[in-house]
Design a protein around this motif. Structure first.
Motif, PDB file in Angstrom:
ATOM      1  N   GLU A  99       0.783  -1.191  -0.131  1.00  0.00           N
ATOM      2  CA  GLU A  99       0.014   0.139   0.121  1.00  0.00           C
ATOM      3  C   GLU A  99       0.672   1.278   0.113  1.00  0.00           C
ATOM      4  OE1 GLU A  99      -0.247  -1.883   4.134  1.00  0.00           O
ATOM      5  OE2 GLU A  99      -0.176  -2.482   2.161  1.00  0.00           O
ATOM      6  N   ASN A 100       2.042   1.053   0.384  1.00  0.00           N
ATOM      7  CA  ASN A 100       2.951   2.299   0.520  1.00  0.00           C
ATOM      8  C   ASN A 100       3.629   2.679  -1.094  1.00  0.00           C
ATOM      9  OD1 ASN A 100       3.637   3.039   3.504  1.00  0.00           O
ATOM     10  ND2 ASN A 100       3.651   0.867   3.401  1.00  0.00           N
ATOM     11  N   PHE A 101       3.325   1.763  -1.658  1.00  0.00           N
ATOM     12  CA  PHE A 101       3.937   2.040  -3.162  1.00  0.00           C
ATOM     13  C   PHE A 101       2.768   2.887  -3.920  1.00  0.00           C
ATOM     14  CE2 PHE A 101       6.069  -2.329  -3.430  1.00  0.00           C
ATOM     15  CZ  PHE A 101       6.962  -2.087  -2.535  1.00  0.00           C
ATOM     16  N   LYS A 102       1.734   2.827  -3.515  1.00  0.00           N
ATOM     17  CA  LYS A 102       0.664   3.579  -4.112  1.00  0.00           C
ATOM     18  C   LYS A 102       0.988   5.331  -3.771  1.00  0.00           C
ATOM     19  CE  LYS A 102      -2.708   0.965  -2.683  1.00  0.00           C
ATOM     20  NZ  LYS A 102      -4.229   0.500  -2.474  1.00  0.00           N
ATOM     21  N   THR A 103       1.066   5.447  -2.509  1.00  0.00           N
ATOM     22  CA  THR A 103       1.182   6.638  -1.975  1.00  0.00           C
ATOM     23  C   THR A 103       2.612   7.101  -2.128  1.00  0.00           C
ATOM     24  OG1 THR A 103       1.844   5.960   0.356  1.00  0.00           O
ATOM     25  CG2 THR A 103      -0.187   6.210  -0.091  1.00  0.00           C
ATOM     26  N   GLY A 104       3.691   6.278  -2.499  1.00  0.00           N
ATOM     27  CA  GLY A 104       4.933   6.767  -2.519  1.00  0.00           C
ATOM     28  C   GLY A 104       5.668   6.811  -1.152  1.00  0.00           C
ATOM     29  N   ALA A 105       5.246   6.500  -0.151  1.00  0.00           N
ATOM     30  CA  ALA A 105       5.807   6.783   1.264  1.00  0.00           C
ATOM     31  C   ALA A 105       6.990   6.354   1.379  1.00  0.00           C
ATOM     32  CB  ALA A 105       4.608   5.792   2.067  1.00  0.00           C
ATOM     33  N   PHE A 106       7.499   5.199   0.871  1.00  0.00           N
ATOM     34  CA  PHE A 106       8.726   4.833   1.074  1.00  0.00           C
ATOM     35  C   PHE A 106       9.972   5.481   0.096  1.00  0.00           C
ATOM     36  CE2 PHE A 106       7.032   0.742   2.969  1.00  0.00           C
ATOM     37  CZ  PHE A 106       7.520   0.993   4.397  1.00  0.00           C
ATOM     38  N   LEU A 107       9.332   6.056  -0.997  1.00  0.00           N
ATOM     39  CA  LEU A 107      10.065   6.881  -1.777  1.00  0.00           C
ATOM     40  C   LEU A 107      10.472   8.419  -1.129  1.00  0.00           C
ATOM     41  CD1 LEU A 107       8.372   5.756  -5.135  1.00  0.00           C
ATOM     42  CD2 LEU A 107      10.543   4.961  -4.100  1.00  0.00           C
ATOM     43  N   ASN A 108       9.310   8.865  -0.584  1.00  0.00           N
ATOM     44  CA  ASN A 108       9.181  10.124  -0.119  1.00  0.00           C
ATOM     45  C   ASN A 108      10.238  10.167   1.294  1.00  0.00           C
ATOM     46  OD1 ASN A 108       7.486  11.061  -2.266  1.00  0.00           O
ATOM     47  ND2 ASN A 108       5.788  10.640  -0.852  1.00  0.00           N
ATOM     48  N   SER A 109      10.074   9.203   1.946  1.00  0.00           N
ATOM     49  CA  SER A 109      10.791   8.961   3.247  1.00  0.00           C
ATOM     50  C   SER A 109      12.448   8.801   3.085  1.00  0.00           C
ATOM     51  CB  SER A 109      10.185   8.100   4.268  1.00  0.00           C
ATOM     52  OG  SER A 109      10.264   6.627   3.662  1.00  0.00           O
ATOM     53  N   VAL A 129       3.455   9.377  -7.497  1.00  0.00           N
ATOM     54  CA  VAL A 129       4.854   8.922  -7.999  1.00  0.00           C
ATOM     55  C   VAL A 129       5.146   9.218  -9.397  1.00  0.00           C
ATOM     56  CG1 VAL A 129       5.037   7.142  -6.136  1.00  0.00           C
ATOM     57  CG2 VAL A 129       4.099   6.489  -8.466  1.00  0.00           C
ATOM     58  N   ASP A 130       6.262   8.984  -9.727  1.00  0.00           N
ATOM     59  CA  ASP A 130       6.672   9.111 -11.395  1.00  0.00           C
ATOM     60  C   ASP A 130       6.888   7.504 -11.916  1.00  0.00           C
ATOM     61  OD1 ASP A 130       6.285  11.836 -11.494  1.00  0.00           O
ATOM     62  OD2 ASP A 130       8.322  12.313 -11.019  1.00  0.00           O
ATOM     63  N   PHE A 131       6.247   7.287 -12.999  1.00  0.00           N
ATOM     64  CA  PHE A 131       6.566   6.130 -13.389  1.00  0.00           C
ATOM     65  C   PHE A 131       7.582   6.027 -14.862  1.00  0.00           C
ATOM     66  CE2 PHE A 131       2.649   5.091 -11.533  1.00  0.00           C
ATOM     67  CZ  PHE A 131       2.753   3.673 -11.064  1.00  0.00           C
ATOM     68  N   SER A 132       8.265   4.787 -14.686  1.00  0.00           N
ATOM     69  CA  SER A 132       9.288   4.429 -15.710  1.00  0.00           C
ATOM     70  C   SER A 132       8.485   4.452 -17.126  1.00  0.00           C
ATOM     71  CB  SER A 132       9.920   3.311 -15.519  1.00  0.00           C
ATOM     72  OG  SER A 132       9.158   2.307 -15.426  1.00  0.00           O
ATOM     73  N   GLY A 242       9.406  13.870  -9.090  1.00  0.00           N
ATOM     74  CA  GLY A 242      10.645  14.908  -9.606  1.00  0.00           C
ATOM     75  C   GLY A 242      11.971  14.114  -9.591  1.00  0.00           C
ATOM     76  N   ASN A 243      12.091  12.829  -9.398  1.00  0.00           N
ATOM     77  CA  ASN A 243      13.487  12.244  -9.354  1.00  0.00           C
ATOM     78  C   ASN A 243      13.624  11.891 -11.048  1.00  0.00           C
ATOM     79  OD1 ASN A 243      15.877  10.685  -9.041  1.00  0.00           O
ATOM     80  ND2 ASN A 243      15.183   9.429  -7.425  1.00  0.00           N
ATOM     81  N   ASP A 244      13.985  12.794 -11.728  1.00  0.00           N
ATOM     82  CA  ASP A 244      14.006  12.607 -13.021  1.00  0.00           C
ATOM     83  C   ASP A 244      15.368  11.850 -13.564  1.00  0.00           C
ATOM     84  OD1 ASP A 244      11.707  13.779 -13.385  1.00  0.00           O
ATOM     85  OD2 ASP A 244      12.569  15.870 -13.763  1.00  0.00           O
ATOM     86  N   LYS A 245      16.388  12.148 -12.978  1.00  0.00           N
ATOM     87  CA  LYS A 245      17.752  11.363 -13.238  1.00  0.00           C
ATOM     88  C   LYS A 245      17.447   9.994 -13.038  1.00  0.00           C
ATOM     89  CE  LYS A 245      21.279  14.956 -12.550  1.00  0.00           C
ATOM     90  NZ  LYS A 245      22.216  15.527 -11.747  1.00  0.00           N
TER      91      LYS A 245
END
Length: 279
Positions: A99-109, A129-132, A242-245
């Motif tokens: 469920e954290n993937f849908k919110t981006g929680a682990f990415l944001n933290s 989140v931004d997708f590939s 925003g993690n474009d790189k």
């Protein structure tokens, strides 16, 4: 597809066990010290831990990510390994609630650099989140017990059969959109167990997962593949907004792998025969 966690050991406790099994392996599961801190990979790509590309996933979900001989392997894992290789770092895997993937929680933290979990790209998730670029075209499938005689959702209705799905997934959403109220299971393992124990007569779940289950003779003897359901789903890896790189690095690895034949080899290794027209 959209998956969720539940009915499982706490992720950190799971990781402690996995670290013991993975000692000495290049692909680990959250075993490194957090004291190393963030760093930069090749090309100036920021990473949350120096020398690592940290991937959040949710286990098990074969053939995309699962444990085999003490290592986490699968199609997603192999593709992200290509990204890590290009960035001159090693992939590190954390098992986390879906469920954290849908919110981006682990990415944001700052727990993870990306999420790789057989996750369908949706407009709702794009808000967080931004997708590939898409890396897999997915369909749903109906799998039923042979004794039920069910081969389609129409049969489920006509026979008054019990339908199941994995909670919070696109399979569950599709079943609901067709007027069903499926029994919700919290993991793919629980879905399969529901069929085995008679809690449900049929389930709707991602076709590659069904393919993997049916490789087991016991499952092939007990269950029958029913209708294939085209939902137009595509999987993507996600990164922090925003993690474009990093997103560009992932896109390049996927695009290059498709161009040089590596993608097809990994597909055949982990998923099975190539789709018609690509063999």
């Amino acid at each position: 597809m959209s998956r969720t966690a539940g009915g499982r050991a706490h992720p950190m406790r799971f990781l402690a066990l996995l670290c013991a099994a993975a000692a000495g392996l290049s692909l680990t599961a959250g075993c490194s010290s957090k004291d190393e801190g963030p760093g930069e990979a090749a090309g100036g790509v920021p990473v949350v831990e120096k020398g690592k590309l940290t991937t959040c996933t949710h286990l098990p979900y074969p053939p995309f990510q699962f444990e085999q001989d003490g290592k986490v392997v699968g199609f997603d894992v192999a593709l992200v390994d290509l990204v890590a290789k290009n960035l001159k770092v090693e992939q590190k895997i954390l098992d986390t609630p879906f469920e954290n993937f849908k919110t981006g929680a682990f990415l944001n933290s700052g727990e993870c650099d990306l999420a790789a979990a057989g996750m369908t790209i949706t407009d709702e998730r794009k808000k967080n989140v931004d997708f590939s670029v898409p890396y897999f075209d997915a369909t749903q499938a109906l799998l039923a017990t042979k004794k039920s005689g069910v081969t389609s959702l129409a049969d489920v209705k006509a026979k008054g059969a019990k339908l199941g799905a994995q909670a919070e997934t696109t399979g569950e959403s599709y079943a609901k959109s067709q007027g069903f109220d499926p029994v919700a299971f919290e993991s793919s393992d629980a879905v399969l167990n529901g069929l085995r124990t008679g809690q449900v007569d049929a389930v709707v779940i991602d076709y590659p997962v069904v393919q993997g289950w049916l490789k087991d003779k016991a499952n092939a003897d007990a269950f029958a593949l029913g209708q294939n359901i085209e939902t137009g789903e595509q999987y993507g890896f996600s990164v922090k907004k925003g993690n474009d790189k990093l997103r560009a690095a992932i896109d390049k690895a996927i695009t290059d792998a498709k161009a040089d034949g590596t993608y097809d080899k990994l597909y055949q290794q982990w998923i099975g025969p190539l789709p018609e027209g690509r063999s």
